[in-house]
Motif scaffolding. Structure first.
Motif, PDB file in Angstrom:
ATOM      1  N   ALA A  44       0.846  -1.197   0.000  1.00 35.55           N
ATOM      2  CA  ALA A  44       0.000   0.000   0.000  1.00 35.55           C
ATOM      3  C   ALA A  44       0.882   1.248   0.000  1.00 35.55           C
ATOM      4  O   ALA A  44       0.603   2.226  -0.701  1.00 35.55           O
ATOM      5  CB  ALA A  44      -0.912  -0.015   1.221  1.00 35.55           C
ATOM      6  N   LYS A  50       4.014   5.632  -5.562  1.00 37.28           N
ATOM      7  CA  LYS A  50       3.912   5.712  -7.028  1.00 37.28           C
ATOM      8  C   LYS A  50       2.914   6.790  -7.432  1.00 37.28           C
ATOM      9  O   LYS A  50       3.123   7.503  -8.404  1.00 37.28           O
ATOM     10  CB  LYS A  50       3.487   4.362  -7.621  1.00 37.28           C
ATOM     11  CG  LYS A  50       4.616   3.349  -7.592  1.00 37.28           C
ATOM     12  CD  LYS A  50       4.179   2.022  -8.197  1.00 37.28           C
ATOM     13  CE  LYS A  50       5.152   0.913  -7.829  1.00 37.28           C
ATOM     14  NZ  LYS A  50       4.523  -0.409  -7.824  1.00 37.28           N
ATOM     15  N   ASP A  85      -5.942   1.462   0.413  1.00 35.06           N
ATOM     16  CA  ASP A  85      -5.029   2.588   0.205  1.00 35.06           C
ATOM     17  C   ASP A  85      -5.556   3.467  -0.906  1.00 35.06           C
ATOM     18  O   ASP A  85      -6.264   2.994  -1.803  1.00 35.06           O
ATOM     19  CB  ASP A  85      -3.614   2.091  -0.117  1.00 35.06           C
ATOM     20  CG  ASP A  85      -3.515   1.402  -1.461  1.00 35.06           C
ATOM     21  OD1 ASP A  85      -3.596   2.103  -2.482  1.00 35.06           O
ATOM     22  OD2 ASP A  85      -3.347   0.154  -1.490  1.00 35.06           O
ATOM     23  N   ILE A  88      -1.860   4.341  -6.157  1.00 32.74           N
ATOM     24  CA  ILE A  88      -1.938   4.360  -7.614  1.00 32.74           C
ATOM     25  C   ILE A  88      -3.034   3.453  -8.184  1.00 32.74           C
ATOM     26  O   ILE A  88      -3.561   3.690  -9.265  1.00 32.74           O
ATOM     27  CB  ILE A  88      -0.555   4.008  -8.219  1.00 32.74           C
ATOM     28  CG1 ILE A  88      -0.474   4.333  -9.704  1.00 32.74           C
ATOM     29  CG2 ILE A  88      -0.187   2.552  -7.993  1.00 32.74           C
ATOM     30  CD1 ILE A  88      -0.433   5.805  -9.989  1.00 32.74           C
ATOM     31  N   ASN A  98      -0.238  -8.591 -11.932  1.00 30.58           N
ATOM     32  CA  ASN A  98       0.437  -8.485 -10.632  1.00 30.58           C
ATOM     33  C   ASN A  98      -0.023  -9.524  -9.627  1.00 30.58           C
ATOM     34  O   ASN A  98       0.747  -9.967  -8.783  1.00 30.58           O
ATOM     35  CB  ASN A  98       0.217  -7.106 -10.018  1.00 30.58           C
ATOM     36  CG  ASN A  98       0.843  -6.008 -10.844  1.00 30.58           C
ATOM     37  OD1 ASN A  98       1.757  -6.261 -11.618  1.00 30.58           O
ATOM     38  ND2 ASN A  98       0.341  -4.797 -10.697  1.00 30.58           N
ATOM     39  N   LEU A  99      -1.319  -9.891  -9.693  1.00 31.76           N
ATOM     40  CA  LEU A  99      -1.829 -10.812  -8.678  1.00 31.76           C
ATOM     41  C   LEU A  99      -2.124 -12.189  -9.254  1.00 31.76           C
ATOM     42  O   LEU A  99      -2.846 -12.973  -8.667  1.00 31.76           O
ATOM     43  CB  LEU A  99      -3.082 -10.224  -8.005  1.00 31.76           C
ATOM     44  CG  LEU A  99      -2.927  -8.813  -7.426  1.00 31.76           C
ATOM     45  CD1 LEU A  99      -4.184  -8.396  -6.685  1.00 31.76           C
ATOM     46  CD2 LEU A  99      -1.722  -8.707  -6.491  1.00 31.76           C
ATOM     47  N   PHE A 131       2.105 -10.061  -1.432  1.00 29.62           N
ATOM     48  CA  PHE A 131       0.650 -10.161  -1.385  1.00 29.62           C
ATOM     49  C   PHE A 131       0.169 -11.565  -1.027  1.00 29.62           C
ATOM     50  O   PHE A 131      -0.765 -11.748  -0.239  1.00 29.62           O
ATOM     51  CB  PHE A 131       0.092  -9.740  -2.750  1.00 29.62           C
ATOM     52  CG  PHE A 131      -1.364  -9.984  -2.908  1.00 29.62           C
ATOM     53  CD1 PHE A 131      -2.294  -9.094  -2.382  1.00 29.62           C
ATOM     54  CD2 PHE A 131      -1.831 -11.110  -3.592  1.00 29.62           C
ATOM     55  CE1 PHE A 131      -3.654  -9.322  -2.534  1.00 29.62           C
ATOM     56  CE2 PHE A 131      -3.189 -11.338  -3.741  1.00 29.62           C
ATOM     57  CZ  PHE A 131      -4.103 -10.449  -3.209  1.00 29.62           C
ATOM     58  N   HIS A 255      11.362  -6.673   2.073  1.00 26.95           N
ATOM     59  CA  HIS A 255      10.487  -7.854   2.173  1.00 26.95           C
ATOM     60  C   HIS A 255      11.291  -9.019   2.735  1.00 26.95           C
ATOM     61  O   HIS A 255      11.243 -10.134   2.226  1.00 26.95           O
ATOM     62  CB  HIS A 255       9.917  -8.261   0.805  1.00 26.95           C
ATOM     63  CG  HIS A 255       8.918  -7.293   0.263  1.00 26.95           C
ATOM     64  ND1 HIS A 255       7.603  -7.297   0.623  1.00 26.95           N
ATOM     65  CD2 HIS A 255       9.059  -6.285  -0.608  1.00 26.95           C
ATOM     66  CE1 HIS A 255       6.963  -6.335  -0.001  1.00 26.95           C
ATOM     67  NE2 HIS A 255       7.818  -5.698  -0.756  1.00 26.95           N
TER      68      HIS A 255
HETATM   69  P1  ADP Z   1       6.047  -7.313  -4.686  1.00 26.86           P
HETATM   70  O1  ADP Z   1       5.435  -6.278  -3.816  1.00 26.86           O
HETATM   71  O2  ADP Z   1       7.244  -7.964  -4.115  1.00 26.86           O
HETATM   72  O3  ADP Z   1       6.238  -6.872  -6.102  1.00 26.86           O
HETATM   73  P2  ADP Z   1       3.482  -8.611  -4.382  1.00 26.86           P
HETATM   74  O4  ADP Z   1       3.054  -9.987  -4.735  1.00 26.86           O
HETATM   75  O5  ADP Z   1       3.286  -8.183  -2.996  1.00 26.86           O
HETATM   76  O6  ADP Z   1       5.010  -8.541  -4.804  1.00 26.86           O
HETATM   77  O7  ADP Z   1       2.745  -7.608  -5.325  1.00 26.86           O
HETATM   78  C1  ADP Z   1       2.797  -7.766  -6.704  1.00 26.86           C
HETATM   79  C2  ADP Z   1       2.516  -6.472  -7.393  1.00 26.86           C
HETATM   80  O8  ADP Z   1       1.154  -6.120  -7.242  1.00 26.86           O
HETATM   81  C3  ADP Z   1       3.262  -5.278  -6.835  1.00 26.86           C
HETATM   82  O9  ADP Z   1       4.552  -5.176  -7.388  1.00 26.86           O
HETATM   83  C4  ADP Z   1       2.359  -4.135  -7.265  1.00 26.86           C
HETATM   84  O10 ADP Z   1       2.639  -3.784  -8.606  1.00 26.86           O
HETATM   85  C5  ADP Z   1       0.986  -4.737  -7.221  1.00 26.86           C
HETATM   86  N1  ADP Z   1       0.305  -4.382  -5.974  1.00 26.86           N
HETATM   87  C6  ADP Z   1       0.172  -5.105  -4.856  1.00 26.86           C
HETATM   88  N2  ADP Z   1      -0.543  -4.446  -3.917  1.00 26.86           N
HETATM   89  C7  ADP Z   1      -0.870  -3.270  -4.474  1.00 26.86           C
HETATM   90  C8  ADP Z   1      -1.600  -2.111  -4.019  1.00 26.86           C
HETATM   91  N3  ADP Z   1      -2.111  -2.041  -2.791  1.00 26.86           N
HETATM   92  N4  ADP Z   1      -1.741  -1.094  -4.891  1.00 26.86           N
HETATM   93  C9  ADP Z   1      -1.233  -1.136  -6.138  1.00 26.86           C
HETATM   94  N5  ADP Z   1      -0.525  -2.178  -6.609  1.00 26.86           N
HETATM   95  C10 ADP Z   1      -0.353  -3.226  -5.794  1.00 26.86           C
END
Ligand code: ADP
Length: 637
Positions: A44, A50, A85, A88, A98-99, A131, A255
């Motif tokens: 967050a 960002k 949060d 961005i 990302n997820l 995450f 991390h």
């Molecule tokens: P890391 O943070 O190590 O890159 P994560 O699995 O925690 O790995 O998250 C993957 C990606 O997801 C992050 O790099 C980010 O781009 C996006 N992300 C995760 N949580 C958020 C958030 N709260 N807001 C925006 N983007 C997020």
């Protein structure tokens, strides 16, 4: 696009590595499940960073949702915990990317290693699960997100099994999430403690107090209260901060799970003003040897996050983590402009010096911790000997070597142990120390008690190729052809009578050398009489003007080119060599050929190579043994 009454839903599988990782998470490899909150808050905070960066050039992104902040909302009735949060946010594609995947290179190999490991806890710490850690405490997670400036709001939902679902948000969600990301964890029944405000507050204070955005906890009555200090930790004075504060700040930025070995926190004033908070970890991250050699220091300008791509440290210090916050750079500096920026270059140079000073101090005052750092990052630091001519001598001082005398030797110790008339620092390159110890090229050094560095890291072949010296002493490979230890006395001087005996056994050098050379035509560049062998019959070396044999082999493998031919050195006092002389004078050319090949192939094996034609090698060995057997049975008759 509008959010219709009929939401558009798609199901997507997780990338295979994510599914594997989640399985490991759920059968929890961590005992401390509470770190999920640290990971979500850290994400967050990154999202808020960002947003502030993008808003520098696009003010309108801040819109009506106000400055970025983080909120935590427990809901006991629903059994859910929401982390929200106003950063961005993520578009639909970003949610999927990302997820649903892990883009970091080397992930596949790492997850496989993790799956096979008996105890994944140590290993997973090298990875940073982020995450996905939330699936340790939740059996379903809903993520509602709106990318800053976008009309669209999307919902990502998963139970952490095979995949996730993406749906466009309904009206209520669209109304609720004006910007950023709302993550709702439907907690497992044994995780209900994370709904208690005092538990949440304790965890936030412990792990996330230093996050620079306000973190608000909303209680059941809807009352909101800020539960962190919300000031950038690197701007605070050292006297306010405890070791625990630093450790948690390190774990959040990196991390990570380990303790930092070095914490470097200071403010530079003068021509350049900036604050530095850097950490040297003790544990290797899994992607340390990734080809990109990417650093992990974040650049901020006056508290605003700018980039983690700025080269704030040289690549050989890429294991350092943390933040550098400049007062001088313009806020609207583009990431491209950072590349050749003189301010950045000046910061890099000064901070590199400080990091090295800290490592030097650590080496002096705490050898145990230093040896951990060396074990984890030594091979990376050694890249600097190759790349950073200006700091070469300083870096060489830090190096700890395994040598023929001991482990973890510094060059200062090596120099102290020099033998009379020894003017060079000797080393041998190879794959592992035990194999190197049995390499015959060491024999004559051993006979004189000369210490030899046993270099087994991949990078060693490279830095030694720049032919460095240390305190005026050049480094010299023992597998090069021009080694001469004649001026260094032997530990046990041979007696006169022994000398005589040896002399009588010496064979006609020219004849033997010519015979072996002709038998090994095309396999060796030359055959020479050796000064470095005392017991073994032969060894392979490189010509003094050619690169070390190990470097050559590596280069040859990479370019798929044949390596240049080695030089075979033979020990004129060895019995096999005299046997060659005998066979040669008896005109038994096939026996000479067998014995010559035997010498060559044995030397290859001792040098860590496999003979080019293993079948021919085995046949020859069999012939020699059979001949030996028939010879001894004849004698017995
Ligand atoms: P890391 O943070 O190590 O890159 P994560 O699995 O925690 O790995 O998250 C993957 C990606 O997801 C992050 O790099 C980010 O781009 C996006 N992300 C995760 N949580 C958020 C958030 N709260 N807001 C925006 N983007 C997020």
């Amino acid at each position: 696009m509008t959010n219709d009454a009929q939401p558009e839903t798609t199901q997507q599988p997780f990338q295979a590595e994510v599914a594997q990782l989640l399985k490991l998470m759920v059968h929890s490899v961590y005992s401390e499940t509470e770190i999920f909150l640290r990971e979500l808050i850290s994400n967050a905070s990154d999202a808020c960073d960002k947003l502030r960066y993008e808003a520098i050039s696009a003010q309108n992104l801040l819109g009506e949702a106000g400055p970025p902040s983080i909120r935590i909302i427990p809901n006991k009735t629903a059994g859910s915990l929401t982390i929200l949060d106003t950063g961005i946010g993520m578009s639909r594609d970003e949610l999927v990317e990302n997820l649903g995947t892990i883009a970091r290179s080397g992930t596949k190999e790492f997850v496989e290693q993790l799956t096979e490991a008996k105890n994944g806890t140590g290993l997973i710490g090298q990875f940073g699960v982020g995450f996905y850690a939330a699936f340790m405490v939740a059996d379903r997670i809903d993520v509602v997100s709106r990318r800053a400036g976008s009309e669209e709001v999307w919902v990502w939902s998963s139970t952490g099994d095979a995949g996730f679902e993406i749906t466009s948000a309904d009206d209520e969600q669209t109304q609720r999430v004006q910007r950023g990301t709302e993550i709702t964890l439907h907690l497992k029944s044994d995780a209900s403690d994370y709904l208690e405000p005092h538990t949440i507050e304790r965890i936030v204070r412990l792990y996330s107090d230093h996050i620079q955005f306000p973190i608000e906890l909303i209680d059941e009555a809807g009352e909101s209260r800020q539960v962190n200090a919300a000031s950038a930790i690197w701007q605070r004075s050292k006297s306010e901060l405890t070791d625990e504060d630093y450790t948690e700040a390190y774990r959040t930025v990196a991390h990570a799970f380990d303790e930092p070995a070095v914490t470097l926190h200071y403010k530079a004033e003068g021509r350049q003003s900036y604050a530095v908070l850097l950490f040297v970890p003790t544990q290797q991250p899994f992607d340390l040897f990734d080809q990109a050699r990417k650093g992990h220091v974040k650049l901020y300008v006056r508290r605003v996050y700018i980039s983690d791509e700025a080269e704030l440290l040289p690549a050989y210090l890429r294991f350092a983590r943390g933040v550098i916050d400049s007062e001088d750079l313009p806020l609207n500096i583009s990431r491209e402009m950072l590349q050749n920026n003189p301010h950045v270059a000046a910061i890099r140079s000064a901070v590199t010096g400080r990091v090295l000073t800290e490592l030097e101090r650590l080496a002096e005052k705490d050898q145990d911790v230093f040896s951990k750092v060396w074990e984890a990052f030594g091979p990376v630091i050694k890249e600097g000997i190759y790349e950073d001519g200006e700091r070469r001598e300083r870096l060489l001082k830090l190096v700890r070597f395994t040598t023929t005398s001991n482990a973890a030797r510094s060059l200062a110790q090596y120099i102290e142990a020099l033998k009379p008339n020894q003017t060079e620092i000797y080393y041998l390159l190879g794959d592992n120390a035990d194999q190197l110890r049995s390499n015959p090229v060491l024999e004559s050094a051993r006979a004189r008690g000369i210490e030899v560095l046993l270099l087994t890291d991949h990078v060693d072949a490279f830095w030694t190729s720049v032919q460095p010296d240390y305190e005026g002493k050049p480094f010299k490979s023992l597998s090069q052809s021009d080694i001469n230890f004649d001026l260094v006395p032997l530990l046990d001087e041979p007696t006169k009578t022994q000398d005589k005996e040896d002399d009588t056994s010496v064979v006609d050098e020219t004849v033997v050398l010519a015979a072996v050379k002709s038998a090994l035509e095309g396999l060796v560049a030359d055959v020479r009489s050796s000064k470095r062998l005392t017991d073994s019959p032969a060894c392979l070396v490189a010509d003094q003007s050619s690169p070390d044999r190990r470097l050559e082999r590596m280069m040859a493998a990479a370019n798929k080119l044949p390596a240049t031919l080695p030089i075979l050195e033979i020990n004129m006092k060895n019995r096999i060599v005299s046997a060659i002389a005998d066979e040669e004078s008896a005109g038994n050319s096939s026996d000479v050929a067998d014995l010559a090949h035997f010498l060559f192939e044995q030397a290859q094996i001792l040098d860590g190579e496999i003979p080019g034609d293993p079948a021919a090698f085995a046949l020859r060995m069999n012939r020699l043994v059979e001949r030996g057997l028939s010879g001894s049975s004849k004698q017995a008759e």
